[in-house]
Design a protein around this motif. Sequence first.
Motif, PDB file in Angstrom:
ATOM      1  N   VAL A   1      11.374  -7.222   7.271  1.00  0.00           N
ATOM      2  CA  VAL A   1      12.434  -6.905   8.049  1.00  0.00           C
ATOM      3  C   VAL A   1      13.364  -5.931   7.266  1.00  0.00           C
ATOM      4  N   THR A   2      13.466  -5.597   5.958  1.00  0.00           N
ATOM      5  CA  THR A   2      14.424  -4.854   5.239  1.00  0.00           C
ATOM      6  C   THR A   2      13.761  -3.462   4.859  1.00  0.00           C
ATOM      7  N   GLY A   3      12.508  -3.334   5.422  1.00  0.00           N
ATOM      8  CA  GLY A   3      11.861  -2.056   5.195  1.00  0.00           C
ATOM      9  C   GLY A   3      10.817  -2.431   3.977  1.00  0.00           C
ATOM     10  N   GLY A   4      10.273  -1.457   3.072  1.00  0.00           N
ATOM     11  CA  GLY A   4       9.329  -1.282   2.133  1.00  0.00           C
ATOM     12  C   GLY A   4       9.817  -2.452   0.960  1.00  0.00           C
ATOM     13  N   GLN A   5       8.825  -2.603  -0.335  1.00  0.00           N
ATOM     14  CA  GLN A   5       9.135  -3.419  -1.128  1.00  0.00           C
ATOM     15  C   GLN A   5      10.256  -2.803  -2.175  1.00  0.00           C
TER      16      GLN A   5
ATOM     17  N   ASP B   1       0.766  -1.172  -0.045  1.00  0.00           N
ATOM     18  CA  ASP B   1      -0.099  -0.048   0.002  1.00  0.00           C
ATOM     19  C   ASP B   1       0.787   1.306  -0.070  1.00  0.00           C
ATOM     20  N   ALA B   2       2.048   0.975   0.134  1.00  0.00           N
ATOM     21  CA  ALA B   2       3.051   2.068   0.299  1.00  0.00           C
ATOM     22  C   ALA B   2       2.673   3.447  -0.917  1.00  0.00           C
ATOM     23  N   PRO B   3       2.795   3.000  -2.032  1.00  0.00           N
ATOM     24  CA  PRO B   3       2.455   3.843  -2.987  1.00  0.00           C
ATOM     25  C   PRO B   3       1.073   4.937  -2.822  1.00  0.00           C
ATOM     26  N   ARG B   4      -0.074   4.170  -2.582  1.00  0.00           N
ATOM     27  CA  ARG B   4      -1.357   4.939  -2.198  1.00  0.00           C
ATOM     28  C   ARG B   4      -1.106   5.595  -0.768  1.00  0.00           C
ATOM     29  N   LEU B   5      -0.466   5.139   0.106  1.00  0.00           N
ATOM     30  CA  LEU B   5      -0.268   5.819   1.389  1.00  0.00           C
ATOM     31  C   LEU B   5       0.607   7.359   0.964  1.00  0.00           C
ATOM     32  N   ARG B   6       1.647   6.950   0.199  1.00  0.00           N
ATOM     33  CA  ARG B   6       2.294   8.280   0.024  1.00  0.00           C
ATOM     34  C   ARG B   6       1.399   9.419  -0.704  1.00  0.00           C
ATOM     35  N   GLU B   7       0.578   9.037  -1.656  1.00  0.00           N
ATOM     36  CA  GLU B   7      -0.295   9.989  -2.583  1.00  0.00           C
ATOM     37  C   GLU B   7      -1.196  10.614  -1.565  1.00  0.00           C
TER      38      GLU B   7
END
Length: 140
Positions: A43-47, A18-24
């Motif tokens: 564990v390493t962060g976002g995709q 969901d990161a792209p939508r959350l950023r928007e």
Amino acid sequence: MAYDDFSLHLLMAGDAHDAPRLRELIDLLPVYAYGQVYVEVGVTGGQRQDDPADWPLPPGMSLTVLRRSPGSPRPRRGQLLAAAVSAWATEWLPDDACACCAGPFALWVGCAASPDVEGMCHALTQRLDLVPAHLHRPGL
């Protein structure tokens, strides 16, 4: 406009998908926005190379990155997010809340394929009749 003039309390929650939508959504927030963002990641962060911990936010917004730990037992996708949103709802939308003393609230909760998040959202909708709150989900 002062922070006190904006009474809407926001909650945005999702996972790395969901990161792209959350950023928007974050980019659309006014400078006086108030609320919480939860992002569950591996564990390493976002995709992508985009770490949510580095996202710029309005001063009244806070961000918590929920990192699934490696090894066993490893939390299922959405398990940490569901627990965080449930805890937020317990604090901000208590069972004895009434429409006259709370909110309004706007919630956007992603991680739609997670049974934990789906169950938590279903339980949450049962409580939303008591307070002025709007729950939004991806694709709805």
